[in-house]
Scaffold this motif. Structure first.
Motif, PDB file in Angstrom:
ATOM      1  N   CYS A  70       0.646  -1.159  -0.075  1.00 52.16           N
ATOM      2  CA  CYS A  70      -0.031   0.122  -0.051  1.00 52.16           C
ATOM      3  C   CYS A  70       1.029   1.293  -0.009  1.00 52.16           C
ATOM      4  O   CYS A  70       0.327   2.405  -0.072  1.00 52.16           O
ATOM      5  CB  CYS A  70      -1.057   0.071   1.121  1.00 52.16           C
ATOM      6  N   CYS A  88      -3.310  -0.624   6.132  1.00 52.52           N
ATOM      7  CA  CYS A  88      -4.245  -0.911   5.141  1.00 52.52           C
ATOM      8  C   CYS A  88      -5.141  -2.229   5.281  1.00 52.52           C
ATOM      9  O   CYS A  88      -5.960  -2.214   4.580  1.00 52.52           O
ATOM     10  CB  CYS A  88      -3.434  -0.983   3.598  1.00 52.52           C
ATOM     11  N   PRO A 141      -8.108  -4.132   6.613  1.00 51.73           N
ATOM     12  CA  PRO A 141      -9.511  -3.893   6.946  1.00 51.73           C
ATOM     13  C   PRO A 141      -9.789  -4.127   8.437  1.00 51.73           C
ATOM     14  O   PRO A 141     -10.826  -3.246   8.901  1.00 51.73           O
ATOM     15  CB  PRO A 141     -10.306  -5.051   6.229  1.00 51.73           C
ATOM     16  N   THR A 143      -8.454  -0.457   9.592  1.00 54.18           N
ATOM     17  CA  THR A 143      -9.131   0.644   8.950  1.00 54.18           C
ATOM     18  C   THR A 143     -10.780   0.810   9.322  1.00 54.18           C
ATOM     19  O   THR A 143     -11.143   1.817   9.067  1.00 54.18           O
ATOM     20  CB  THR A 143      -8.919   0.712   7.539  1.00 54.18           C
ATOM     21  N   LYS A 190     -12.625  -0.080   7.289  1.00 56.72           N
ATOM     22  CA  LYS A 190     -13.281  -0.230   5.950  1.00 56.72           C
ATOM     23  C   LYS A 190     -13.329  -1.573   5.376  1.00 56.72           C
ATOM     24  O   LYS A 190     -12.231  -2.200   5.482  1.00 56.72           O
ATOM     25  CB  LYS A 190     -12.522   0.834   4.917  1.00 56.72           C
ATOM     26  N   GLN A 191     -14.185  -2.015   4.613  1.00 59.73           N
ATOM     27  CA  GLN A 191     -14.004  -3.283   4.095  1.00 59.73           C
ATOM     28  C   GLN A 191     -13.403  -2.832   2.488  1.00 59.73           C
ATOM     29  O   GLN A 191     -13.392  -2.103   1.783  1.00 59.73           O
ATOM     30  CB  GLN A 191     -15.596  -3.742   3.441  1.00 59.73           C
ATOM     31  N   LYS A 192     -12.565  -3.913   2.334  1.00 57.38           N
ATOM     32  CA  LYS A 192     -11.634  -3.744   1.243  1.00 57.38           C
ATOM     33  C   LYS A 192     -11.022  -4.995   0.603  1.00 57.38           C
ATOM     34  O   LYS A 192     -11.093  -6.096   1.540  1.00 57.38           O
ATOM     35  CB  LYS A 192     -10.378  -3.374   1.579  1.00 57.38           C
TER      36      LYS A 192
END
Ligand SMILES: [Zn+2]
Length: 96
Positions: free
Chosen positions: A19, A40, A42, A45, A47-49
């Protein structure tokens, strides 16, 4: 410590993530490269990635598209059966 059995420990090793994040750590390796880190991942963070380093999703989509294309070109059983029946009928008529 027993002599000559331990690898050299490097104190300032730069760990590089895919990343772009880098940090200094200690390791016996001269350099660390990772696919995911705390900046980075998930979990950190929130956030779904999609973590798809092996291209699994892409490969599956390609496979699916290829299959769809094949089924659109191929004739189904019903079509084949109807064609065969038609041929047989034509043959029977020709015999008469
Ligand atoms: Zn990262």
């Amino acid at each position: 410590m027993k002599k000559e059995i331990h690898p050299k420990y490097n104190e300032n090793v730069t760990a590089t993530c895919s990343c772009g994040n880098t940090f200094i750590t200690g390791s016996v390796l001269p350099e660390i490269k990772t696919e995911i880190c705390s900046a980075c991942h998930p979990f950190y963070t929130g956030k779904q990635k999609l973590v798809d380093s092996a291209r699994r999703v892409e490969k599956f989509k390609e496979k699916l598209a290829a299959k769809k294309e094949l089924t659109s070109v191929r004739k189904g059983k019903k079509v084949k059966r109807a064609a065969r029946a038609e041929k047989a009928e034509a043959k029977a008529k020709a015999k008469k």
